[in-house]
Design a protein around this motif. Structure first.
Motif, PDB file in Angstrom:
ATOM      1  N   ALA A  77     106.414  24.481  42.836  1.00 44.06           N
ATOM      2  CA  ALA A  77     105.369  24.811  41.869  1.00 44.06           C
ATOM      3  C   ALA A  77     104.145  25.402  42.567  1.00 44.06           C
ATOM      4  N   ALA A  78     103.769  24.846  43.714  1.00 43.48           N
ATOM      5  CA  ALA A  78     102.620  25.375  44.448  1.00 43.48           C
ATOM      6  C   ALA A  78     102.905  26.776  44.984  1.00 43.48           C
ATOM      7  N   LEU A  79     104.145  27.017  45.410  1.00 43.57           N
ATOM      8  CA  LEU A  79     104.498  28.338  45.928  1.00 43.57           C
ATOM      9  C   LEU A  79     104.476  29.406  44.835  1.00 43.57           C
ATOM     10  N   ALA A  80     104.521  28.984  43.580  1.00 46.35           N
ATOM     11  CA  ALA A  80     104.425  29.950  42.476  1.00 46.35           C
ATOM     12  C   ALA A  80     103.057  30.633  42.446  1.00 46.35           C
ATOM     13  N   GLU A  81     102.056  30.057  43.100  1.00 44.20           N
ATOM     14  CA  GLU A  81     100.732  30.669  43.153  1.00 44.20           C
ATOM     15  C   GLU A  81     100.706  31.881  44.081  1.00 44.20           C
ATOM     16  N   ARG A  92     103.763  47.144  56.301  1.00 42.31           N
ATOM     17  CA  ARG A  92     102.695  46.429  57.003  1.00 42.31           C
ATOM     18  C   ARG A  92     101.598  45.993  56.039  1.00 42.31           C
ATOM     19  N   ALA A  93     101.205  46.868  55.162  1.00 44.60           N
ATOM     20  CA  ALA A  93     100.170  46.517  54.186  1.00 44.60           C
ATOM     21  C   ALA A  93     100.655  45.408  53.271  1.00 44.60           C
ATOM     22  N   ALA A  94     101.923  45.493  52.851  1.00 45.15           N
ATOM     23  CA  ALA A  94     102.480  44.478  51.948  1.00 45.15           C
ATOM     24  C   ALA A  94     102.519  43.115  52.613  1.00 45.15           C
ATOM     25  N   LEU A  95     102.981  43.078  53.859  1.00 43.51           N
ATOM     26  CA  LEU A  95     103.088  41.794  54.555  1.00 43.51           C
ATOM     27  C   LEU A  95     101.715  41.233  54.898  1.00 43.51           C
ATOM     28  N   THR A  96     100.773  42.093  55.255  1.00 35.11           N
ATOM     29  CA  THR A  96      99.413  41.621  55.544  1.00 35.11           C
ATOM     30  C   THR A  96      98.804  40.964  54.314  1.00 35.11           C
ATOM     31  N   ARG A  97      98.939  41.622  53.174  1.00 36.19           N
ATOM     32  CA  ARG A  97      98.399  41.058  51.935  1.00 36.19           C
ATOM     33  C   ARG A  97      99.103  39.756  51.577  1.00 36.19           C
ATOM     34  N   HIS A  98     100.428  39.750  51.649  1.00 43.67           N
ATOM     35  CA  HIS A  98     101.202  38.578  51.257  1.00 43.67           C
ATOM     36  C   HIS A  98     100.910  37.382  52.171  1.00 43.67           C
ATOM     37  N   GLN A 101      97.492  35.935  51.645  1.00 46.08           N
ATOM     38  CA  GLN A 101      97.485  35.099  50.446  1.00 46.08           C
ATOM     39  C   GLN A 101      98.190  33.772  50.726  1.00 46.08           C
ATOM     40  N   SER A 102      99.253  33.808  51.513  1.00 47.45           N
ATOM     41  CA  SER A 102      99.949  32.567  51.881  1.00 47.45           C
ATOM     42  C   SER A 102      98.989  31.598  52.559  1.00 47.45           C
ATOM     43  N   ARG A 103      98.170  32.131  53.461  1.00 53.49           N
ATOM     44  CA  ARG A 103      97.187  31.281  54.140  1.00 53.49           C
ATOM     45  C   ARG A 103      96.249  30.625  53.139  1.00 53.49           C
ATOM     46  N   TYR A 157     103.939  32.102  62.631  1.00 51.17           N
ATOM     47  CA  TYR A 157     102.533  32.392  62.911  1.00 51.17           C
ATOM     48  C   TYR A 157     101.633  31.857  61.805  1.00 51.17           C
ATOM     49  N   VAL A 158     101.968  32.159  60.559  1.00 46.88           N
ATOM     50  CA  VAL A 158     101.118  31.735  59.449  1.00 46.88           C
ATOM     51  C   VAL A 158     101.070  30.218  59.348  1.00 46.88           C
ATOM     52  N   HIS A 159     102.244  29.578  59.388  1.00 50.36           N
ATOM     53  CA  HIS A 159     102.271  28.120  59.246  1.00 50.36           C
ATOM     54  C   HIS A 159     101.542  27.439  60.404  1.00 50.36           C
TER      55      HIS A 159
END
Length: 232
Positions: A77-81, A92-98, A101-103, A157-159
């Motif tokens: 449910a939280a990942l739905a955000e 690159r732009a897509a992954l940077t944005r995504h 937002q994950s962070r 990296y993000v986690h």
């Protein structure tokens, strides 16, 4: 009190008393997310959740079989955000944005990082977002083991960054105290420059800008992934 004949509905105690809404899996999961935000994974129990819902503990088991199932549902449910990567956007732009937002989602729900490594992410929201990330990296030219390694590097990296950031922020709640600690750390390294010359010259303990640090680190990871393109 029994209602008397011809009493107006507005004077009936029975009619005025608000009815407690029935439980549902959605309502239980939403309450679980709120409890996790407030107490963390260690603070979650079916008894505490039932109290939050003003319900009997055993009534929750009509909708959720176990605490582990509850954690799976709350995590998804939280990942739905998190918005999936949009198809057709430059990778690159897509992954940077995504990933940025994950962070922010993991900062909003710090318990996510504690759960992600403990269970397979097979919920519909998790799978949709994983599919979109894999598709973006595949669109850059990766396949097979290289694709899995690139996605793993980004995820790790993000986690890792957010786990460290969350722990630091949870401990250092006083900005003045944090600034003093960082200045003392800088002085400590400067006094020991002969022992730690690289740290004394290049480390930046006084830099508390997590936003800039995350962006710079992510650029380095993406640069490394891009450098691999075209290699066997």
């Amino acid at each position: 009190m029994a209602r008397r004949p011809h009493d107006p509905v507005w004077l009936s105690e029975e009619e005025q008393r608000p009815r407690r809404p029935r439980l549902s899996r959605e309502r239980i999961v939403a309450a679980a997310v709120g409890l996790l935000d407030a107490e963390g994974v260690e603070g979650v129990s079916m008894r505490r959740l039932a109290a939050r819902l003003d319900a009997g503990t055993m009534s929750l088991y009509e909708y959720v079989a176990s605490k582990e199932d509850l954690l799976d549902l709350a995590l998804d449910a939280a990942l739905a955000e998190l918005d999936p990567v949009e198809a057709g956007e430059p990778w690159r732009a897509a992954l940077t944005r995504h990933l940025s937002q994950s962070r922010h989602v993991m900062r909003r729900h710090p318990w996510i990082t504690a759960l992600v490594g403990t269970r397979p992410l097979l919920g519909p929201n998790a799978l949709a977002r994983s599919e979109s990330v894999h598709a973006a990296v595949a669109g850059a030219g990766f396949t097979g083991a290289g694709l899995a390694a690139a996605v793993g590097a980004l995820s790790s990296y993000v986690h890792g960054f957010v786990t460290t950031e969350n722990m630091w922020r949870a401990r250092m709640r006083d900005a003045a105290g944090e600034g003093d600690l960082r200045r003392r750390t800088r002085a400590h390294l400067a006094d020991r420059a002969e022992l730690y010359p690289v740290l004394a010259r290049h480390a930046r303990p006084e830099d508390a800008d997590f936003d800039a640090g995350f962006t710079a680190g992510l650029e380095i990871v993406l640069d490394g992934i891009e450098a691999r393109l075209g290699r066997p």
